[in-house]
Design a protein around this motif. Sequence first.
Motif, PDB file in Angstrom:
ATOM      1  N   LEU A 139     -10.822 -65.111 -21.193  1.00 17.95           N
ATOM      2  CA  LEU A 139     -11.004 -64.298 -19.992  1.00 17.95           C
ATOM      3  C   LEU A 139     -11.043 -65.167 -18.740  1.00 17.95           C
ATOM      4  O   LEU A 139     -10.419 -64.837 -17.727  1.00 17.95           O
ATOM      5  N   VAL A 140     -11.731 -66.297 -18.802  1.00 17.98           N
ATOM      6  CA  VAL A 140     -11.778 -67.201 -17.638  1.00 17.98           C
ATOM      7  C   VAL A 140     -10.371 -67.699 -17.308  1.00 17.98           C
ATOM      8  O   VAL A 140      -9.986 -67.758 -16.141  1.00 17.98           O
ATOM      9  N   ALA A 141      -9.586 -68.029 -18.322  1.00 15.42           N
ATOM     10  CA  ALA A 141      -8.216 -68.491 -18.075  1.00 15.42           C
ATOM     11  C   ALA A 141      -7.396 -67.399 -17.384  1.00 15.42           C
ATOM     12  O   ALA A 141      -6.654 -67.675 -16.423  1.00 15.42           O
ATOM     13  N   ALA A 142      -7.532 -66.156 -17.836  1.00 17.64           N
ATOM     14  CA  ALA A 142      -6.794 -65.042 -17.216  1.00 17.64           C
ATOM     15  C   ALA A 142      -7.274 -64.800 -15.783  1.00 17.64           C
ATOM     16  O   ALA A 142      -6.468 -64.561 -14.878  1.00 17.64           O
ATOM     17  N   ILE A 143      -8.585 -64.863 -15.579  1.00 12.98           N
ATOM     18  CA  ILE A 143      -9.138 -64.673 -14.228  1.00 12.98           C
ATOM     19  C   ILE A 143      -8.650 -65.793 -13.306  1.00 12.98           C
ATOM     20  O   ILE A 143      -8.271 -65.547 -12.161  1.00 12.98           O
ATOM     21  N   ASN A 144      -8.641 -67.021 -13.807  1.00 11.39           N
ATOM     22  CA  ASN A 144      -8.219 -68.150 -12.975  1.00 11.39           C
ATOM     23  C   ASN A 144      -6.750 -68.074 -12.579  1.00 11.39           C
ATOM     24  O   ASN A 144      -6.362 -68.576 -11.524  1.00 11.39           O
ATOM     25  N   LYS A 145      -5.943 -67.429 -13.395  1.00 11.18           N
ATOM     26  CA  LYS A 145      -4.538 -67.223 -13.022  1.00 11.18           C
ATOM     27  C   LYS A 145      -4.471 -66.352 -11.760  1.00 11.18           C
ATOM     28  O   LYS A 145      -3.756 -66.664 -10.806  1.00 11.18           O
ATOM     29  N   VAL A 146      -5.248 -65.275 -11.738  1.00  9.30           N
ATOM     30  CA  VAL A 146      -5.292 -64.390 -10.563  1.00  9.30           C
ATOM     31  C   VAL A 146      -6.007 -65.097  -9.406  1.00  9.30           C
ATOM     32  O   VAL A 146      -5.599 -64.987  -8.248  1.00  9.30           O
ATOM     33  N   TRP A 147      -7.078 -65.839  -9.734  1.00 10.44           N
ATOM     34  CA  TRP A 147      -7.840 -66.542  -8.688  1.00 10.44           C
ATOM     35  C   TRP A 147      -6.946 -67.551  -7.963  1.00 10.44           C
ATOM     36  O   TRP A 147      -7.026 -67.717  -6.753  1.00 10.44           O
ATOM     37  N   LYS A 148      -6.070 -68.226  -8.709  1.00  7.49           N
ATOM     38  CA  LYS A 148      -5.135 -69.190  -8.110  1.00  7.49           C
ATOM     39  C   LYS A 148      -4.213 -68.490  -7.125  1.00  7.49           C
ATOM     40  O   LYS A 148      -3.923 -69.020  -6.046  1.00  7.49           O
ATOM     41  N   GLU A 149      -3.756 -67.293  -7.466  1.00  8.01           N
ATOM     42  CA  GLU A 149      -2.918 -66.526  -6.540  1.00  8.01           C
ATOM     43  C   GLU A 149      -3.691 -66.218  -5.262  1.00  8.01           C
ATOM     44  O   GLU A 149      -3.148 -66.297  -4.154  1.00  8.01           O
ATOM     45  N   LYS A 150      -4.983 -65.870  -5.414  1.00  7.21           N
ATOM     46  CA  LYS A 150      -5.819 -65.588  -4.237  1.00  7.21           C
ATOM     47  C   LYS A 150      -6.020 -66.868  -3.418  1.00  7.21           C
ATOM     48  O   LYS A 150      -6.036 -66.826  -2.196  1.00  7.21           O
ATOM     49  N   TYR A 151      -6.156 -67.997  -4.112  1.00  8.74           N
ATOM     50  CA  TYR A 151      -6.309 -69.281  -3.422  1.00  8.74           C
ATOM     51  C   TYR A 151      -5.035 -69.599  -2.622  1.00  8.74           C
ATOM     52  O   TYR A 151      -5.100 -70.001  -1.458  1.00  8.74           O
ATOM     53  N   ASP A 152      -3.871 -69.426  -3.249  1.00  6.24           N
ATOM     54  CA  ASP A 152      -2.599 -69.691  -2.578  1.00  6.24           C
ATOM     55  C   ASP A 152      -2.423 -68.794  -1.346  1.00  6.24           C
ATOM     56  O   ASP A 152      -1.804 -69.195  -0.366  1.00  6.24           O
TER      57      ASP A 152
END
Length: 195
Positions: free
Chosen positions: A49-62
Motif C-alpha cells: 500500500l505504501v508503494a502504491a501511495i508513493n506512486k501517486v505521492w510522487k505525481e503530487k510532488y512533481d
Amino acid sequence: MKKMNRREFLALTGAAVVALSLAGCDDEPYAPPAPPAPPAPTTSKETELVAAINKVWKEKYDAKAVVHEQLTLNQDAQEAIKIQGGIFENAKEPVHTLTTDDVKKLVGIQELKISLEKKYDLGGAAGISEPTGEDGNLEISLTFEYSCEDAVIQKFVNKIMDYSLSREAEFISIYCPVVQGKTYMIATVFWNKTA
C-alpha cells in the motif's frame, strides 16, 4: 450495548478532553513518561500500500502539491488508527453505530494524539467516515476496501489531502482491518515538528 446520540457523544468526548487537560494540573510530582512501545511489525499489505501511495505521492510532488517526494512508513501513529479499525473488527461490520463503549475507546485516540503532538505535526487521514446520523444515532463506516489500483489510491490520497497541511507530510501510518472477510485500509500522515 446502548446506542448513543450526537449529544451524548459530544458530552462524553468533551468531558474526556477536559479530563485530559486537567490531568496535567495535579499536585503530584512529575513522573517521566513510559518508554515508547516497540514499533508495530509491518505486513506485506502495508508495504504494498505504501508503494502504491508513493506512486501517486510522487505525481503530487512533481506537480508541486506536496513538499516531500515520498512518504516513509512510520507506524508511530498506527495505534490510534488501530483503535478506530478495532471498533469495526469487534463489531464485525463495516458500517457501525457508535455505542458508549466505542466512545470510551475513542478517548484513547485523544491521549495518543497528545503524545504524538509532542514530536509530530499531524495531517490528514483516510479510511473512516466522519460520524453521521439523522435519527440521533452516530454512524461511522470504513470507506476504502484494500486496493493498490491507481484509481482507488488516487481517491485515497486525495482524501488524505483534504487537510491542506498534509502537503507537508513525510510519514504515513497504515492499518488494514479485516471485517467480514474483506480487508480495508486506514492511513494518517504526519511530519516532524519544526522548532
